[in-house]
Design an enzyme around this catalytic site. Structure first.
Site, PDB file in Angstrom:
ATOM      1  N   TYR A   1     -33.299  13.284  10.627  1.00  0.00           N
ATOM      2  CA  TYR A   1     -32.966  12.330   9.887  1.00  0.00           C
ATOM      3  C   TYR A   1     -31.324  12.883   9.956  1.00  0.00           C
ATOM      4  O   TYR A   1     -30.690  13.650  10.881  1.00  0.00           O
ATOM      5  CB  TYR A   1     -33.214  12.560   8.515  1.00  0.00           C
ATOM      6  CG  TYR A   1     -32.874  11.218   7.795  1.00  0.00           C
ATOM      7  CD1 TYR A   1     -33.442   9.915   8.230  1.00  0.00           C
ATOM      8  CD2 TYR A   1     -32.201  11.371   6.327  1.00  0.00           C
ATOM      9  CE1 TYR A   1     -32.953   8.763   7.623  1.00  0.00           C
ATOM     10  CE2 TYR A   1     -31.782   9.929   6.098  1.00  0.00           C
ATOM     11  CZ  TYR A   1     -32.144   8.793   6.603  1.00  0.00           C
ATOM     12  OH  TYR A   1     -31.910   7.632   6.030  1.00  0.00           O
TER      13      TYR A   1
ATOM     14  N   ARG B   1     -25.356  -1.585   7.383  1.00  0.00           N
ATOM     15  CA  ARG B   1     -24.487  -0.371   7.124  1.00  0.00           C
ATOM     16  C   ARG B   1     -25.076   1.043   7.123  1.00  0.00           C
ATOM     17  O   ARG B   1     -25.702   1.251   6.358  1.00  0.00           O
ATOM     18  CB  ARG B   1     -24.181  -0.663   5.417  1.00  0.00           C
ATOM     19  CG  ARG B   1     -23.044   0.343   4.963  1.00  0.00           C
ATOM     20  CD  ARG B   1     -23.078   0.263   3.585  1.00  0.00           C
ATOM     21  NE  ARG B   1     -24.442   1.041   2.978  1.00  0.00           N
ATOM     22  CZ  ARG B   1     -24.549   2.278   2.729  1.00  0.00           C
ATOM     23  NH1 ARG B   1     -23.721   3.153   3.200  1.00  0.00           N
ATOM     24  NH2 ARG B   1     -25.877   2.773   2.517  1.00  0.00           N
TER      25      ARG B   1
ATOM     26  N   LYS C   1     -36.920   7.756   7.862  1.00  0.00           N
ATOM     27  CA  LYS C   1     -37.267   7.798   6.399  1.00  0.00           C
ATOM     28  C   LYS C   1     -38.936   8.005   6.278  1.00  0.00           C
ATOM     29  O   LYS C   1     -39.433   8.575   5.348  1.00  0.00           O
ATOM     30  CB  LYS C   1     -36.811   6.450   5.688  1.00  0.00           C
ATOM     31  CG  LYS C   1     -35.280   6.496   5.539  1.00  0.00           C
ATOM     32  CD  LYS C   1     -35.029   7.221   4.254  1.00  0.00           C
ATOM     33  CE  LYS C   1     -33.459   7.234   3.882  1.00  0.00           C
ATOM     34  NZ  LYS C   1     -33.065   7.825   2.679  1.00  0.00           N
TER      35      LYS C   1
ATOM     36  N   GLU D   1     -33.080  -0.415   2.868  1.00  0.00           N
ATOM     37  CA  GLU D   1     -32.482   1.036   3.342  1.00  0.00           C
ATOM     38  C   GLU D   1     -31.157   0.380   4.165  1.00  0.00           C
ATOM     39  O   GLU D   1     -31.326  -0.453   4.963  1.00  0.00           O
ATOM     40  CB  GLU D   1     -33.208   1.627   4.187  1.00  0.00           C
ATOM     41  CG  GLU D   1     -32.649   2.891   4.825  1.00  0.00           C
ATOM     42  CD  GLU D   1     -32.592   3.850   3.462  1.00  0.00           C
ATOM     43  OE1 GLU D   1     -31.624   4.558   3.581  1.00  0.00           O
ATOM     44  OE2 GLU D   1     -33.722   3.881   2.653  1.00  0.00           O
ATOM     45  N   ASP D   2     -30.190   0.783   3.800  1.00  0.00           N
ATOM     46  CA  ASP D   2     -28.777   0.753   4.503  1.00  0.00           C
ATOM     47  C   ASP D   2     -28.433  -0.682   4.873  1.00  0.00           C
ATOM     48  O   ASP D   2     -27.957  -1.353   5.934  1.00  0.00           O
ATOM     49  CB  ASP D   2     -28.811   1.266   5.987  1.00  0.00           C
ATOM     50  CG  ASP D   2     -28.525   2.757   5.597  1.00  0.00           C
ATOM     51  OD1 ASP D   2     -28.286   3.252   4.678  1.00  0.00           O
ATOM     52  OD2 ASP D   2     -28.862   3.554   6.801  1.00  0.00           O
TER      53      ASP D   2
ATOM     54  N   ASP E   1     -33.129   3.100  -1.820  1.00  0.00           N
ATOM     55  CA  ASP E   1     -32.776   4.375  -1.695  1.00  0.00           C
ATOM     56  C   ASP E   1     -31.312   4.661  -1.754  1.00  0.00           C
ATOM     57  O   ASP E   1     -30.682   5.539  -2.419  1.00  0.00           O
ATOM     58  CB  ASP E   1     -33.310   4.866  -0.384  1.00  0.00           C
ATOM     59  CG  ASP E   1     -33.189   6.585  -0.471  1.00  0.00           C
ATOM     60  OD1 ASP E   1     -33.587   6.843  -1.476  1.00  0.00           O
ATOM     61  OD2 ASP E   1     -32.954   7.052   0.624  1.00  0.00           O
ATOM     62  N   ASP E   2     -30.370   3.698  -1.314  1.00  0.00           N
ATOM     63  CA  ASP E   2     -28.976   3.938  -1.286  1.00  0.00           C
ATOM     64  C   ASP E   2     -28.416   3.950  -2.709  1.00  0.00           C
ATOM     65  O   ASP E   2     -27.496   4.586  -2.981  1.00  0.00           O
ATOM     66  CB  ASP E   2     -28.200   2.918  -0.429  1.00  0.00           C
ATOM     67  CG  ASP E   2     -28.523   2.902   0.921  1.00  0.00           C
ATOM     68  OD1 ASP E   2     -28.758   3.880   1.712  1.00  0.00           O
ATOM     69  OD2 ASP E   2     -29.172   1.868   1.466  1.00  0.00           O
TER      70      ASP E   2
ATOM     71  N   ASN F   1     -22.291  10.630   4.462  1.00  0.00           N
ATOM     72  CA  ASN F   1     -22.885  10.817   5.802  1.00  0.00           C
ATOM     73  C   ASN F   1     -22.492  10.053   6.800  1.00  0.00           C
ATOM     74  O   ASN F   1     -22.052   8.894   6.633  1.00  0.00           O
ATOM     75  CB  ASN F   1     -24.696  10.565   5.410  1.00  0.00           C
ATOM     76  CG  ASN F   1     -25.188  11.661   4.420  1.00  0.00           C
ATOM     77  OD1 ASN F   1     -24.985  12.654   4.698  1.00  0.00           O
ATOM     78  ND2 ASN F   1     -26.068  11.041   3.694  1.00  0.00           N
TER      79      ASN F   1
ATOM     80  N   ASN G   1     -29.890  15.568  -0.868  1.00  0.00           N
ATOM     81  CA  ASN G   1     -30.336  14.839   0.175  1.00  0.00           C
ATOM     82  C   ASN G   1     -31.362  13.873  -0.731  1.00  0.00           C
ATOM     83  O   ASN G   1     -32.205  14.532  -1.477  1.00  0.00           O
ATOM     84  CB  ASN G   1     -30.988  15.820   1.173  1.00  0.00           C
ATOM     85  CG  ASN G   1     -31.328  15.006   2.448  1.00  0.00           C
ATOM     86  OD1 ASN G   1     -31.760  13.814   2.017  1.00  0.00           O
ATOM     87  ND2 ASN G   1     -31.202  15.606   3.504  1.00  0.00           N
TER      88      ASN G   1
END
Length: 621
Positions: free
Chosen positions: A169, A222, A240, A312-313, A335-336, A477, A521
């Protein structure tokens, strides 16, 4: 040929597959030519061995006689034996197959004679991985192992989590996504593009597993702090879900990575001949919304009410809208926004033992007002509200945000995006971070901007000038985008800073003292959080579940960790940590009436541990 004849033919072929041997051992998987359209004569030919092929191996399916133009029916008769057993990553044990297993499953001669234990295989692989100097090479080696031997992959990852987490990851996965088109070997998840509009349910049914419990989905707009990587963002869902299994114990077969490809606005990818996605500009507006609506409907239809969908993203403008739209009708989690918020809140709660006071006694300043920044800010405000019984509108006033235009203040309210408006407080305009730090005098500085090296020497020195122990979290990150390094934070604060980051940094020696930076994290939270949702049969995600996860993580930081300046526990205990988080989340789900798995287990921690996937090899009959 009738359906009855077809059924009979299939049974005959299965029998032939069991009886005859080829150069690969037992014939267990063969492709069958279009023999079912020849009036039925092929049945007799196959049974009698009349169909021949070159090289002394009978061409049961007629492939050697087929021309390149002739269509073949890709029949597969699957029995877990022989060469195919070693090609099945779920059951393959490589050199760990025992003598009895080699005899029973036609593996003699297909493996070297030495028999290794799983521990010896693990030792050999770790030795090989450490020979690679380039992190991407380690990533590729791990992905190859996952496709070859699933249990050994997870055994390796669980036993060496601190060393391998940065490989599978962040930060290495960021580089992997950037180069995904070049290193792509075989699909590891589902790709749903605009081409599949109107038939997404059919696409979901193409996935071989039916009992899916967790889906991680991205549209690649993103990716980490790297921007729009389009279809190549698949590395994120794959990574993930590897952590869902390794750290949270969710069965690999219950995990489904998905990338939704609506195009990309990345010119470099659009001009890259090796780009694996749609070469067109991103779809937006109604076209995008309709595709996502069809996807979410199909997921619920195919996998049921209790499948967890983790966004995610996604870019800010879609992430908030999707979470708000589907949180009432689906089991969804971003999650973001929510995962990052939960892990940061856990660190802040734990840090209170080092800096003193309660959350309400502190003042928070964020650099970055996107998904992560506003998500963290809101969860902090909710926790303070819970502790003080004050309205959340009041507790928000302890939290200030800086975006690309400066401090978010009331005079800017009309021009702000909707998710920034709750953070517009009364204050004169401030244009940059340094001036905001001097004006607000925060005790906690949090970076979620995706812009590297923005916590300058002047900013850190200002924080240290009015705080005995300034709490500095550089969360962006990958490592290249971190707001500052651990060494910079410790050096510029004369070793007084309490520091944590999104990507890992090595320990730093300052004036003879070894400073160990923590890593905020998300992997601390989402695996255990997901396990808690699944084992309780939760049907919706509530903010109180996120607060429960944060509190469960914070209490697992012990005195020995605080002495090193850590505000998070070590990852070596991550499965125990995940089990405790899962238990607290499940407990809160039962309290709120969101759980559907009844009766409630008496000991939720033990139940969580019993639900976890084990990577140890099984013995085959």
């Amino acid at each position: 040929m009738s359906s009855l004849q077809r059924h009979f033919l299939r049974r005959v072929v299965q029998g032939v597959g069991r009886e005859r041997k080829s150069r690969w051992g037992l014939i267990t998987e063969r492709k069958m030519a279009n023999v079912v359209n020849d009036g039925g004569d092929s049945t007799e030919k196959i049974v009698n061995g009349a169909v021949g092929g070159g090289g002394g191996v009978e061409d049961v399916y007629g492939e050697d006689f087929a021309t390149e133009e002739q269509f073949l029916t890709p029949w597969a008769v699957s029995i877990a034996s022989g060469y195919n057993l070693m090609r099945d990553p779920r059951h393959n044990k490589g050199t760990a197959f025992t003598e009895k297993e080699r005899d029973a499953h036609y593996l003699r001669g297909l493996l070297p004679p030495a028999i290794f234990t799983q521990e010896l295989q693990e030792k050999r692989l770790m030795h090989n991985l450490r020979q690679f100097e380039v992190p991407l090479q380690r990533y590729m080696a791990m992905m190859d192992l996952q496709e070859r031997n699933e249990r050994l992959f997870y055994k390796l990852l669980i036993d060496n989590v601190e060393e391998l987490l940065p490989v599978v990851y962040t930060p290495t996965v960021g580089e992997a996504c950037q180069k995904y088109g070049s290193i792509f070997r075989r699909p590891q998840g589902l790709y749903i593009s605009l081409k599949e509009k109107g038939k997404i349910l059919e696409v979901l049914k193409n996935w071989p597993e039916r009992n899916i419990q967790v889906i991680v989905v991205t549209d690649g707009e993103r990716i980490l702090g790297l921007g729009d990587l389009g279809c190549q963002g698949m590395g994120i869902p794959v990574g993930k879900l590897s952590l869902y299994t390794a750290l949270g114990g969710i069965r690999p077969s219950a995990c489904l990575p998905i990338t939704i490809d609506v195009g990309t606005n990345n010119e470099k990818l659009l001009n890259d001949e090796f780009y694996i996605g749609l070469k067109q500009r991103r779809a937006t507006g109604q076209e995008y919304a309709e595709l996502l609506e069809e996807f979410m409907t199909a997921v619920k239809q195919n996998y049921g009410e209790k499948v967890l969908v983790q966004f995610e993203d996604f870019a800010n403008h879609n992430a908030f809208d999707l979470l708000e739209k589907y949180t009432r009708s689906h089991l969804v989690f971003n999650d973001d926004i929510q995962g990052t918020a939960s892990v940061v809140l856990a660190g802040l709660i734990a840090a209170l033992k080092l800096v003193g006071g309660t959350l309400a006694d502190h003042k928070f300043l964020f650099l970055g007002a996107g998904e992560a920044g506003t998500g963290i800010a809101e969860l902090i405000a909710l926790e303070i509200s819970k502790q003080t019984k004050a309205p959340v509108e009041e507790t928000r006033k302890k939290i200030w945000l800086v975006d690309s235009k400066g401090l978010i203040v009331s005079s800017r309210k009309e021009s702000l995006q909707h998710f920034k408006k709750p953070w517009a407080h009364d204050h004169e305009p401030v244009k940059n971070l340094l001036d905001a730090v001097k004006a607000i005098k925060p005790t906690v500085l949090i970076g979620s901007s995706g812009a590297g090296r923005t916590f300058t020497k002047e900013v850190v020195e200002a924080m240290a000038s009015f705080n005995e122990k300034p709490l500095i979290l550089a969360l962006s990150n990958p490592t290249s985008q971190s707001e500052c390094t651990a060494e910079e934070a410790y050096t510029w604060s004369q070793g007084r800073a309490i520091f944590a980051s999104g990507s890992p940094f090595d320990p730093v020696e300052y004036n003879g003292t070894l400073m160990v930076p923590g890593q905020a994290n998300n992997a601390y939270i989402f695996p255990g959080f997901g396990l808690g949702l699944i084992m309780s049969g939760a049907i919706r995600v509530h903010d109180d579940l996120l607060l429960a996860a944060s509190e469960a993580l914070a209490v697992q930081v012990e005195d020995e960790h605080f002495k090193k300046g850590l505000i998070y526990p070590p990852f070596t205990n991550i499965r125990k940590i995940s089990a405790n988080i899962a238990a607290k989340v499940a407990d809160k789900a039962y309290q709120l009436g969101l759980a559907s798995r009844l009766p409630r287990p008496k000991d939720l921690v033990k139940h969580a541990e019993s639900c976890m996937y084990s990577p140890l090899y099984r013995t085959y009959r």
